[in-house]
Structures are given as structure tokens and as C-alpha cells.
Design a protein around this motif. Sequence first.
Motif, PDB file in Angstrom:
ATOM      1  N   LYS A 138      -4.223  11.519  -9.237  1.00 58.88           N
ATOM      2  CA  LYS A 138      -4.524  11.862  -7.839  1.00 58.88           C
ATOM      3  C   LYS A 138      -6.000  12.242  -7.674  1.00 58.88           C
ATOM      4  O   LYS A 138      -6.665  11.787  -6.733  1.00 58.88           O
ATOM      5  N   LYS A 144      -8.265   9.163  -7.969  1.00 59.49           N
ATOM      6  CA  LYS A 144      -8.186   8.305  -6.772  1.00 59.49           C
ATOM      7  C   LYS A 144      -8.990   8.930  -5.631  1.00 59.49           C
ATOM      8  O   LYS A 144      -9.721   8.232  -4.919  1.00 59.49           O
ATOM      9  N   TYR A 159      -4.189   7.749   3.652  1.00 64.78           N
ATOM     10  CA  TYR A 159      -3.594   8.079   2.359  1.00 64.78           C
ATOM     11  C   TYR A 159      -4.375   9.093   1.522  1.00 64.78           C
ATOM     12  O   TYR A 159      -3.782   9.823   0.732  1.00 64.78           O
ATOM     13  N   TYR A 176       0.539   3.944  -3.066  1.00 61.59           N
ATOM     14  CA  TYR A 176       0.214   5.363  -2.915  1.00 61.59           C
ATOM     15  C   TYR A 176       1.407   6.260  -3.252  1.00 61.59           C
ATOM     16  O   TYR A 176       1.219   7.378  -3.727  1.00 61.59           O
ATOM     17  N   LYS A 208       0.823  -1.211   0.000  1.00 62.39           N
ATOM     18  CA  LYS A 208       0.000   0.000   0.000  1.00 62.39           C
ATOM     19  C   LYS A 208       0.858   1.262   0.000  1.00 62.39           C
ATOM     20  O   LYS A 208       0.546   2.231  -0.688  1.00 62.39           O
TER      21      LYS A 208
END
Length: 183
Positions: A111, A114, A144, A100, A96
Motif C-alpha cells: 500500500k 503504491k 483509489y 486495487y 482496476k
Amino acid sequence: NERVKINLAYNFAKKLKYDHNNSNLYFSHPLRVANMVLLHRRTVDIELIILALNHNILEVSNLSKKKIIDIFGSTFYENISILTVNRKFQWNKNYKKKYYRNINNHSHSVKIIKILDKLDNLFIIGLNPNKKIRTKYIGEIEEYILPKVKKFIPDIYSYFKKLVKNSYKLGHYKNNILVKGNK
């Protein structure tokens, strides 16, 4: 020309046979993400809308790399590759972090997609009956995604943060009845 591109991407996404129980129902997710793009951008960004409409195609279809590149181009393919989570490692902390980090090092469009993808997912997190998975998923968003929201779409940060907090409390639904909260 822009309208033609959007119609192509829309029709392409709508006609896909998604590897989910109901293709028509699943299509509502990328459609909502594309609508959020339109709501949160001052100018229409055609490539961002196309990415939103098709951001999950690697994960939920069996289309080949060649076919995707032939239709949308290599930059688009690179973007969706960055966005696609390897489900075998989705709960591995090292994976992860790297996932990210790749998003952080990629384009602004990646970005934004997401962020809006996770925002939409928060609205349906209560459909997952597994409390542990819900809690992990919301925690991932908190760790995140919230910092990205603050930096890239600050006008929705407060709302997004409250939605995360409420998602922990909400719990899940079974037969349209709220069962219990996470925390």
C-alpha cells in the motif's frame, strides 16, 4: 547486513535495462520512490526500501520470476506481482477495482509503495500529451489512492489532495512549454 541488502537492491535496479527510452532516466523514478520511503517513515524499513527500488521490474524489464525470487525471495516477488498493472486492461473499470482490491488486501508495504509511486507519477503527469489519458490517470489516483493516503500516510493527505487538484489544472508540456490544462 542492512546496508549490504540496500546496496544490492540499489545496484540491481541501477543496472537493469529498462524497457523505456532511457534506462538511466527511468531509474530516477524508483530512486525517488525509495527516497520518499525514507522521508515518510520514522524507522528505516529495509524491505520497504528494496521494494521501492524495484517495484516496477516486472513491468519495465524482462527478468524471469525465478531470477527475481532467487535474488529477492518469494515474498518480494508476490509484492511486485500485486503492484504490477496489466497494461492491456489498465483502463478497464472492473480490472482496476480488482487490482486495487488486491492491493487493499495485501501487505502494508504494498500500500505504501503504491501511494508513493503515484505521488511521484503526479509530478511528471504533465509530460503525457494525451489529455484523456492524463485525466483518467489523475481520476484513478483521486478515487483509489487518496483514501489510502488519508488512512496510511495522513500527514501528507492535504498536500497530496492539492497536488491531484493542481494536476488536473496543469495540462501538459511540449518542448518545455506548458500547453493547457485538463479541466
